[in-house]
Write a protein that holds these residues in place. Structure first.
Motif, PDB file in Angstrom:
ATOM      1  N   GLY A 175     -14.895   7.614  22.088  1.00  0.00           N
ATOM      2  CA  GLY A 175     -13.274   7.472  22.735  1.00  0.00           C
ATOM      3  C   GLY A 175     -12.912   8.697  23.004  1.00  0.00           C
ATOM      4  N   THR A 176     -12.834   9.248  24.106  1.00  0.00           N
ATOM      5  CA  THR A 176     -12.325  10.691  24.460  1.00  0.00           C
ATOM      6  C   THR A 176     -10.915  10.646  25.150  1.00  0.00           C
ATOM      7  OG1 THR A 176     -13.599  11.027  26.491  1.00  0.00           O
ATOM      8  CG2 THR A 176     -14.264  11.820  24.360  1.00  0.00           C
ATOM      9  N   ASP A 177      -9.799  11.543  24.995  1.00  0.00           N
ATOM     10  CA  ASP A 177      -8.708  11.477  25.534  1.00  0.00           C
ATOM     11  C   ASP A 177      -8.727  12.028  26.804  1.00  0.00           C
ATOM     12  OD1 ASP A 177      -5.990  11.519  26.059  1.00  0.00           O
ATOM     13  OD2 ASP A 177      -5.358  12.412  24.070  1.00  0.00           O
ATOM     14  N   ASP A 178      -8.224  11.597  28.237  1.00  0.00           N
ATOM     15  CA  ASP A 178      -8.152  11.973  29.316  1.00  0.00           C
ATOM     16  C   ASP A 178      -7.574  13.179  29.424  1.00  0.00           C
ATOM     17  OD1 ASP A 178     -10.053   9.933  30.078  1.00  0.00           O
ATOM     18  OD2 ASP A 178      -8.607   8.996  31.596  1.00  0.00           O
ATOM     19  N   ARG A 179      -6.436  13.137  28.708  1.00  0.00           N
ATOM     20  CA  ARG A 179      -5.252  14.419  28.665  1.00  0.00           C
ATOM     21  C   ARG A 179      -6.068  15.701  28.588  1.00  0.00           C
ATOM     22  NH1 ARG A 179      -1.225  13.805  24.313  1.00  0.00           N
ATOM     23  NH2 ARG A 179      -3.144  12.941  23.242  1.00  0.00           N
ATOM     24  N   HIS A 224     -11.718  13.745  17.890  1.00  0.00           N
ATOM     25  CA  HIS A 224     -12.552  13.497  19.091  1.00  0.00           C
ATOM     26  C   HIS A 224     -11.978  14.606  20.234  1.00  0.00           C
ATOM     27  CE1 HIS A 224     -13.464   8.846  18.296  1.00  0.00           C
ATOM     28  NE2 HIS A 224     -13.748   9.898  17.380  1.00  0.00           N
ATOM     29  N   SER A 225     -11.945  15.733  19.661  1.00  0.00           N
ATOM     30  CA  SER A 225     -11.576  16.745  20.730  1.00  0.00           C
ATOM     31  C   SER A 225     -12.668  18.273  20.179  1.00  0.00           C
ATOM     32  CB  SER A 225     -10.174  17.413  20.637  1.00  0.00           C
ATOM     33  OG  SER A 225     -10.105  18.314  19.385  1.00  0.00           O
ATOM     34  N   LYS A 258     -18.049   8.196  30.208  1.00  0.00           N
ATOM     35  CA  LYS A 258     -17.575   8.445  28.959  1.00  0.00           C
ATOM     36  C   LYS A 258     -18.662   7.733  27.955  1.00  0.00           C
ATOM     37  CE  LYS A 258     -12.561   9.007  28.828  1.00  0.00           C
ATOM     38  NZ  LYS A 258     -11.143   8.296  28.482  1.00  0.00           N
TER      39      LYS A 258
END
Length: 376
Positions: free
Chosen positions: A103-107, A335-336, A100
């Protein structure tokens, strides 16, 4: 056209603000790998500025001088980088493991399309996900942590991936071109709106001063590595002197059914930063922004967001300390690859910065107005 280059700058009849944004969103530039964005911003800014410089860390510093010598100096910083990844490993089977960057969201990561930017091209890949027919009950209840994820670039083995030019360390970013939601909504989705939208606004501000000098000298700082600790802006703060500093960035809207906070809403205007974890806005700057908004008849929101930081957090340490604030634009799904903004909020941010610059020559920048000292 090489694979790493964006589409032509301006579709027919598209407003400049959207044209800049469409151009910049097409680029891949995770923190520390902003080269393509740096080239594009520098090229776009040259006809709008007195000087354009790329400093050692990679920040693009654009100066548009005021007509009067000795005029106040205003830094406006907006960042070029995006959250993303680096290739950590190429497996024997030709899949890519990721590290990474930001800050990215694993979901949200499985089944996303990504660009892998090699030294010679930009390759399309997909983050793999187990086929629905093969899922077990534990699979359905699990968020797959990113070290277990992999990118499929169609390579049959490591040698095939190498032949495509892929190497450990190559930057990886989401795919997501700028597209309007619905029809005539004025709301657009894309990847890296945080903060290519800020870059588009700042370029549009410079365009307003193409033929007439601004009332203050404007130093537009398009910064690098904001998403990993405001690193580019730290260098700007140490090197460039100014009377006022502003950050221009996106912030998290909470106006969707799964948030329901109603603090920041799309279409309600640009937001005046009150506080976040990186800074508390200087009261004189906040007053000046509010007065500029009132005079220009602009709707604004007020942002108090503990979970966000911007380049303002670094700029406030410039020199012996500098009056610092920030203007934000509400953004859904940050962040998506499917961030969403309202173009009216972008326009509002542009008009607010213009109005603030017009008021800045006479703005009282003191933190507090003290009476004259009495006696010894």
């Amino acid at each position: 056209m090489p694979a790493s280059e964006p589409a032509p700058l301006r579709p027919q009849d598209e407003p400049p603000l959207l044209a800049y944004l469409r151009h910049l969103v097409n680029l891949t530039g995770p923190s520390g790998s902003e080269e393509d964005v740096v080239r594009a911003v520098a090229q776009l800014a040259r006809p709008l500025a007195d000087t354009v410089e790329v400093d050692a860390p990679g920040n693009v510093i654009v100066t548009r001088r005021a007509a009067q010598d000795g005029a106040r100096r205003l830094i406006i910083a907006t960042h070029m980088d995006e959250v993303g990844f680096r290739v950590r490993q190429v497996t024997r089977e030709g899949f890519l493991r990721l590290e990474k960057v930001g800050g990215t969201d694993d979901r949200i990561l499985p089944a996303q399309r990504v660009w892998i930017r090699t030294d010679s091209a930009r390759l399309l890949g997909v983050i793999g996900t187990k086929s629905a027919h093969l899922l077990t009950d534990p699979d359905r209840a699990k968020v797959v942590p990113y070290p277990e994820l992999y990118v499929d670039i169609g390579a049959r083995d490591a040698e095939a991936a190498s032949a495509m030019g892929v190497r450990p360390g190559d930057p990886v970013g989401f795919v997501g071109e700028l597209t309007e939601l619905g029809a005539g909504s004025g709301r657009f989705t894309g990847h890296a709106l945080d903060d290519r939208a800020g870059c588009a606004v700042l370029l549009s501000l410079l365009e307003r001063y193409r033929d007439n000098a601004p009332p203050v000298t404007i130093i537009a700082a398009f910064t690098v590595q904001e998403e990993v600790g405001l690193r580019g802006a730290q260098g700007v703060a140490r090197r460039i002197e100014a009377d006022v500093a502003l950050a221009l960035d996106m912030t998290a809207a909470d106006d969707t059914p799964d948030t329901g906070g109603g603090h920041l809403t799309l279409g309600a205007g640009a937001a005046l930063k009150v506080m976040d974890f990186s800074t508390l806005a200087h009261p004189a700057v906040r007053r000046g922004l509010q007065q500029a908004a009132d005079q220009a008849g602009l709707n604004v929101q007020h942002e108090l967001m503990r979970g966000i930081g911007t380049d303002a957090g670094a700029l406030q340490f410039g020199g012996q300390g500098i009056p610092t604030g920030a203007v934000s634009v509400a953004n859904r799904y940050t962040h998506s690859p499917v961030e969403v903004l309202d173009v009216q909020d972008l326009q509002g941010a542009l008009d607010l910065l213009d109005a603030f610059a017009a008021r800045l020559p006479d703005l009282d920048l003191r933190f507090v107005d003290l009476p004259e000292a009495v006696g010894g």
